[in-house]
Structures are given as C-alpha cells and as structure tokens.
Enzyme design. Structure first.
Site, PDB file in Angstrom:
ATOM      1  N   GLU A 257       4.182   5.998  -4.104  1.00  0.00           N
ATOM      2  CA  GLU A 257       3.642   5.133  -5.160  1.00  0.00           C
ATOM      3  C   GLU A 257       2.136   5.129  -4.972  1.00  0.00           C
ATOM      4  OE1 GLU A 257       5.342   3.915  -7.553  1.00  0.00           O
ATOM      5  OE2 GLU A 257       7.410   3.924  -6.849  1.00  0.00           O
ATOM      6  N   CYS A 291      -2.540  -1.655  -8.376  1.00  0.00           N
ATOM      7  CA  CYS A 291      -2.392  -0.268  -8.837  1.00  0.00           C
ATOM      8  C   CYS A 291      -2.181  -0.233 -10.338  1.00  0.00           C
ATOM      9  CB  CYS A 291      -1.236   0.391  -8.107  1.00  0.00           C
ATOM     10  SG  CYS A 291       0.293  -0.552  -8.238  1.00  0.00           S
TER      11      CYS A 291
HETATM   12  P1  NAD Z   1      -4.547   4.084   1.712  1.00  0.00           P
HETATM   13  O1  NAD Z   1      -3.925   5.306   1.148  1.00  0.00           O
HETATM   14  O2  NAD Z   1      -5.918   4.195   2.256  1.00  0.00           O
HETATM   15  O3  NAD Z   1      -3.655   3.485   2.899  1.00  0.00           O
HETATM   16  C1  NAD Z   1      -2.290   3.142   2.711  1.00  0.00           C
HETATM   17  C2  NAD Z   1      -1.598   3.125   4.079  1.00  0.00           C
HETATM   18  O4  NAD Z   1      -1.560   4.452   4.605  1.00  0.00           O
HETATM   19  C3  NAD Z   1      -2.279   2.268   5.132  1.00  0.00           C
HETATM   20  O5  NAD Z   1      -1.285   1.594   5.871  1.00  0.00           O
HETATM   21  C4  NAD Z   1      -2.994   3.292   5.994  1.00  0.00           C
HETATM   22  O6  NAD Z   1      -3.223   2.856   7.319  1.00  0.00           O
HETATM   23  C5  NAD Z   1      -2.003   4.441   5.959  1.00  0.00           C
HETATM   24  N1  NAD Z   1      -2.552   5.762   6.254  1.00  0.00           N
HETATM   25  C6  NAD Z   1      -3.836   6.186   6.156  1.00  0.00           C
HETATM   26  N2  NAD Z   1      -3.922   7.495   6.494  1.00  0.00           N
HETATM   27  C7  NAD Z   1      -2.675   7.890   6.803  1.00  0.00           C
HETATM   28  C8  NAD Z   1      -2.108   9.138   7.195  1.00  0.00           C
HETATM   29  N3  NAD Z   1      -2.848  10.240   7.331  1.00  0.00           N
HETATM   30  N4  NAD Z   1      -0.769   9.203   7.394  1.00  0.00           N
HETATM   31  C9  NAD Z   1       0.007   8.105   7.236  1.00  0.00           C
HETATM   32  N5  NAD Z   1      -0.476   6.902   6.868  1.00  0.00           N
HETATM   33  C10 NAD Z   1      -1.791   6.792   6.638  1.00  0.00           C
HETATM   34  O7  NAD Z   1      -4.431   2.990   0.547  1.00  0.00           O
HETATM   35  P2  NAD Z   1      -5.072   1.544   0.498  1.00  0.00           P
HETATM   36  O8  NAD Z   1      -6.565   1.717   0.373  1.00  0.00           O
HETATM   37  O9  NAD Z   1      -4.517   0.717   1.588  1.00  0.00           O
HETATM   38  O10 NAD Z   1      -4.472   0.964  -0.882  1.00  0.00           O
HETATM   39  C11 NAD Z   1      -5.069   1.128  -2.127  1.00  0.00           C
HETATM   40  C12 NAD Z   1      -4.405   2.252  -2.895  1.00  0.00           C
HETATM   41  O11 NAD Z   1      -3.011   1.997  -3.012  1.00  0.00           O
HETATM   42  C13 NAD Z   1      -4.907   2.361  -4.333  1.00  0.00           C
HETATM   43  O12 NAD Z   1      -5.092   3.718  -4.649  1.00  0.00           O
HETATM   44  C14 NAD Z   1      -3.755   1.777  -5.158  1.00  0.00           C
HETATM   45  O13 NAD Z   1      -3.688   2.236  -6.485  1.00  0.00           O
HETATM   46  C15 NAD Z   1      -2.585   2.216  -4.346  1.00  0.00           C
HETATM   47  N6  NAD Z   1      -1.411   1.387  -4.649  1.00  0.00           N
HETATM   48  C16 NAD Z   1      -0.392   1.936  -5.388  1.00  0.00           C
HETATM   49  C17 NAD Z   1       0.709   1.163  -5.740  1.00  0.00           C
HETATM   50  C18 NAD Z   1       1.843   1.735  -6.576  1.00  0.00           C
HETATM   51  O14 NAD Z   1       2.880   1.094  -6.670  1.00  0.00           O
HETATM   52  N7  NAD Z   1       1.683   2.892  -7.190  1.00  0.00           N
HETATM   53  C19 NAD Z   1       0.778  -0.164  -5.312  1.00  0.00           C
HETATM   54  C20 NAD Z   1      -0.272  -0.692  -4.563  1.00  0.00           C
HETATM   55  C21 NAD Z   1      -1.364   0.105  -4.230  1.00  0.00           C
END
Ligand code: NAD
Length: 522
Positions: A257, A291
């Site tokens: 997502e 999001c």
């Molecule tokens: P992010 O991708 O930076 O981080 C998300 C998670 O992934 C965190 O827990 C982070 O520590 C972890 N992570 C980072 N690098 C990783 C790796 N290499 N391998 C595994 N895990 C890793 O996202 P964010 O900044 O926390 O959240 C914001 C983003 O999330 C926005 O783009 C938003 O649109 C999206 N989002 C999408 C939805 C949806 O339902 N589509 C819902 C909420 C947020």
C-alpha cells in the site's frame, strides 16, 4: 528485547533530528513533533535479533490457529472493548508521537481499530471457510472438491508513521483473525502506539508471542522479510520497490500500500459548497499526511472562481497549533521532520514556476514542526506540487476547460491510489469514474470508503499491489490449498490410465470432441 515498554522521560532533545538509534542495547528516542520534546526512550532491536523473534512467533502460531475462528474472535472482541474503554489513552499516545489533532486520532484511528476488531472477529470465518467447488469436467465427476485457506504462519507487517494505529497495527488484525502470528515493525518515529496495542492484546488474552513488535530502523524491516510467510507493507513507493526486491529472494508474497497523489475533479454542475468543504477537509485532515488525501484539484472553468473563493475563505478560518484536547486545533504538526522541507520545496518550486500562494505557504514558527495550511492557484503539471506526493497541508487548484481535460490530467500521474469526481449528475460521475486510473474512485465524496471494511482498498500503478479490507484483505494472509477427494471410485482403473490402447485413446478423442468441439466457427 522486542517486548519493550515505552518509558516516558523528562526534558527536551535537540529538535528536528527525529528518532535516533544508538549502538548495541539500542535506544530509540521518540519525540513529540508538535513540541520538539523527547517523550520516550524505547529499546530497539537490530537485524541480528529478527531471526529469534520470528522463531518465537512461529512456535506460538499453531496454538493460536488451533483456537479456531470462535476462539480467536473472543480475543479480538475483548480487544475491541479494550480499545473503546481506553480510547482517550490511545488517542493521547497517538497525538504525542505524531502531533496530530485529537479528532484525527479519534475518527481515523481509534474508531477504525475498534470497528476493525469487530469486523474481522465476525467475518473471518465467512471469508476463510472451506469453499466447495463444482467442476464441469466429466473426468472428475463424483469427486469432492474444495479449497481451503490455511494461514501462512507468520505475517510481517511494516508500517508508516502517519497512522500508527490504522495503517501499522490495523493490518495486523485480519492477519491474526486468519490464525497467523504477526510481527509488526512500526516506523521508528512512532513505535509507542504499537507497543501499547501489544500490551492491550496481552491483557485481552492473546497467547504469548502471537503478536510481537519489532521496534527498529528500516533494515530491521528488510531482515524481517526473510523470516515471514507474507509481508504487508504500507509506506512510500520507493521503499515498496525495495520490499518487493528483497521478497523476490525468498519468493515471499507481498501486499504493498504505497504513495498517492489523489486528484479531485470538480465539474460545473457540482454542489460547489459541498465540494469546497470536502476539498478543505480531505486535504487538511491529519495535516495532509494521509495517503488518500486530496492532493490536487481540477475545476471546470464555469465554477472555478466560485470554488477558489470558497476554499480560500474556509482555509483561512482553520486553526493550527499544538494538539492536545478535543476541539483545540484543526490542523496539527508534521510528524516527520524532513517532510517539512519537502513540502516547502514543492511550494517554492510552484511559486518559481508562476503559481500564486493564496493562503499560507510557510513553515510554522515555534519549537514544533508545522506547515501552514496552504492553497496554490495558477498551477500546472510542470510543478512538483501537481505531480509528486507532497504529503502535507497543501491544496493546489487548477482550472480546466472541461471534464475530459480534468480526467486526462487526473490520469497524468505515476500514482493511482484514489480519486474523486464531483457532479450532481451521478450517472455521468459513474461513467467518468470508470475512466480514472485509480484503485478507488468516489463520486461526491472522498476517503470515506476506507471505513466501509467490506470494500477493497488498494492502489493501481505506482500506488501498490493487492488490497486491504473485504474478502481479499484477509485471504492474502493465507495459502490456498485445493483438496480433491475420491470417495467412491466406480472402477479400479480410470479410462485415461496406462497402459495406453488405441481404442480408449480414440474413445477419449470422441468424448473431447463431443464435449468441447461443438462451438460455432467464426
Ligand atoms: P517509508 O516508506 O519511509 O517507511 C515505511 C516503513 O518502512 C517504516 O517502518 C520504515 O522504517 C520501513 N523501511 C524503510 N526502509 C526499509 C527497507 N529497506 N526495508 C524494509 N522496511 C523499510 O514511509 P513513511 O515515510 O513512513 O510513510 C509515508 C508514506 O506512506 C507515504 O508515501 C504515504 O502515501 C504512504 N502510505 C500509504 C498508505 C496506503 O494505504 N497506500 C497508507 C499510509 C501511508
């Protein structure tokens, strides 16, 4: 180690650094982004701890699965009650680590989680019971055929910081209802809500190690992928691609997502007042860090001036400040410090390319991280604010000639999460909805689909893979197993079995022709 307790500490830490991790015996500092204060220090794990955590979760899973749907539903229903009984405590935890308003914590997080516990407790069995299959093939006549949905074992959920309850913990609920153990890796900025929910589940009778929280940085999430049967990831598109790459090594299935750039298309026959209210609410709710926020608006020429005037007035009336009690502020803080720079970059880029800032347009002052509710006009698709995810309280509004241009521009994006169309002619709205390239389209509404848990929610294009909610929102946490049972075999040797004989081969040929060769030729 993983079963950490958040410890509240006194005093302040240098602001803007976000959570920090240090060495072995790692400690994660959690800050309140609205005040800049350090509110907790939480023990974190490293990549080398993940295998052991997964082994514990794996060992606990069969006992949880053996409780059956009814036994698991009991625990989930208790957790539902716990959530409503402790709503204020949860809200204050969420507010303290995200800087969002009380109302953003209440409606989009606590109400969602409470509903979700009940929904999956009630529906898991329906969605996952054995499915009887009838086949049209005469070669399996008389056999019993069914499909069963077996839990994958251990599910890894990796979540973002914007909704620590809904988008991190929320995806764990159907995974548990399906009979899996779950390891949740919350964002490093917001681990406290997940830890609180771990405590809640234990209080509600969830067996030890069935739900574990892996507090740690990104690499902990990456390592987790190697040890689980399914990865549910919510976060940025950039990290989503890395998740899929890593999961390819072990052929671990993933649900993604990801980011969005949701367009709103306002037609000249829309109820402009309602559209303006929705534009303001769904772009500013949660400080625009959703999001499925409205991130860009296209308005048909005849109602453009009216729409802009209404939105400008309503945006100016919003209050921004340090959240706390109900009703004290409308727009909260920016949870992730680097996000403030990105939002400002998008606003400055638009200004430099000819956009006009009608409202806001600056960082907030004070010790916390804020960005003013901002409205931009004279925008176009050369500007980042129209093409890249801003994830902040900004609302760029663009005039379009007609619906066709609005839809074309709405689709001019790598993202395809959600979209909305505003028109009093709902037949036209439905027709246009089918032309939009997005996983969800609302007509005269936005975002509200998310709380109808029967409705699948997921992105097209760079916005994701798979869906949450509905039937597929729980089946993804299972492995399909097809079972064929021959109860009464009419003969000891079926006609197609060896040794082959010309007579039976010809007979089968005639049967195949009779069964399948009678279709009309073109
Ligand atoms: P992010 O991708 O930076 O981080 C998300 C998670 O992934 C965190 O827990 C982070 O520590 C972890 N992570 C980072 N690098 C990783 C790796 N290499 N391998 C595994 N895990 C890793 O996202 P964010 O900044 O926390 O959240 C914001 C983003 O999330 C926005 O783009 C938003 O649109 C999206 N989002 C999408 C939805 C949806 O339902 N589509 C819902 C909420 C947020």
């Amino acid at each position: 180690m993983a079963q950490t307790q958040a410890k509240t500490v006194e005093g302040t830490a240098p602001h803007g650094t976000g959570a920090s991790e240090s060495g072995n015996g790692r400690i994660l500092e959690v800050q309140n982004p609205a005040t800049g204060q350090t509110i907790a220090r939480v023990p974190a794990i490293g990549t080398d701890d993940v295998a052991e955590l997964a082994a514990r979760a794996r060992a606990a899973q069969p006992g949880w699965e053996a409780l059956g749907f009814e036994g698991r539903a009991k625990v989930l229903k208790r957790a539902q009650r716990w959530t409503t009984d402790n709503a204020d405590r949860i809200a204050r935890t969420i507010i303290s680590e995200t800087g969002k308003t009380y109302e953003d914590a209440q409606l989009a997080e606590i109400a969602y989680a409470a509903q979700s516990f009940g929904f999956w407790a009630k529906n898991a069995e329906d969605y996952l019971s054995d499915e009887k299959i009838r086949s049209s093939s005469p070669f399996v006549a008389g056999r019993k055929l069914f499909v069963r949905y077996a839990p994958v074992g251990v599910v890894g959920v990796i979540g973002p910081w914007n909704y620590p309850l809904t988008n991190s913990f929320g995806d764990c609920i159907p995974a548990l209802a399906a009979g899996n153990s779950v390891i949740l890796k919350p964002a490093s900025l917001t681990p406290l809500t997940s830890l609180l929910m771990q405590e809640a589940l234990r209080e509600c009778g969830l067996p030890e190690d069935v739900f574990l929280t892996a507090v740690g940085p990104g690499p902990v999430g990456s390592e987790l992928i190697d040890h689980v049967g399914f990865v549910m990831f919510t976060g940025s598109t950039e990290v989503g691609k890395k998740i899929m790459e890593r999961a390819a090594k072990t052929l671990t299935p993933v649900g993604l997502e990801l980011g969005g750039k949701d367009p709103m298309v306002v037609l000249s026959d829309a109820n402009v007042e309602r559209a303006a209210n929705a534009a303001v609410h769904y772009s500013m709710q949660n400080g625009g860090q959703t999001c499925i926020s409205i991130e860009r608006v296209y308005v048909e020429e005849p109602v453009y001036e009216q729409f802009v005037a209404l939105v400008e007035k309503k945006l100016r009336a919003l209050r921004q400040g340090v959240p706390g009690d109900p009703g004290v502020t409308d727009v909260g803080a920016i949870t992730s410090p680097p996000q403030v720079d990105l939002i400002d970059e998008h606003v400055r880029d638009a200004e430099n390319k000819g956009a006009r800032v009608l409202v806001g347009g600056h960082r907030g002052d004070g010790p916390g991280d804020f960005y003013e509710p901002t409205m931009l006009v004279n925008v176009d698709h050369t500007m980042e604010c129209m093409t890249e995810e801003t994830f902040g309280p900004t609302l760029p509004v663009m005039k379009v000639r007609d619906a066709e241009e609005g839809i074309r521009l709405a689709n001019d994006s790598p993202y395809g999460l959600q979209a909305s169309i505003w028109t009093e002619d709902t037949d036209k709205g439905e027709r246009l909805a089918r032309e939009i390239e997005a996983g969800v389209v609302c007509v005269n509404d936005a975002q509200i689909n998310y709380i109808a848990l029967e409705l699948p929610m997921g992105g097209w294009k760079a916005s994701g893979l798979g869906t949450r909610h509905g039937k597929d929102g729980i089946r993804k946490y299972t492995q399909k197993q097809t079972v064929l049972v021959t109860k009464f075999a009419p003969t000891k040797k079926d006609i197609h079995m060896m040794p082959y004989r010309a007579m039976t081969t010809k007979l089968i040929g005639r049967v195949v022709k009779l069964l399948y060769g009678r279709g009309k030729r073109d």
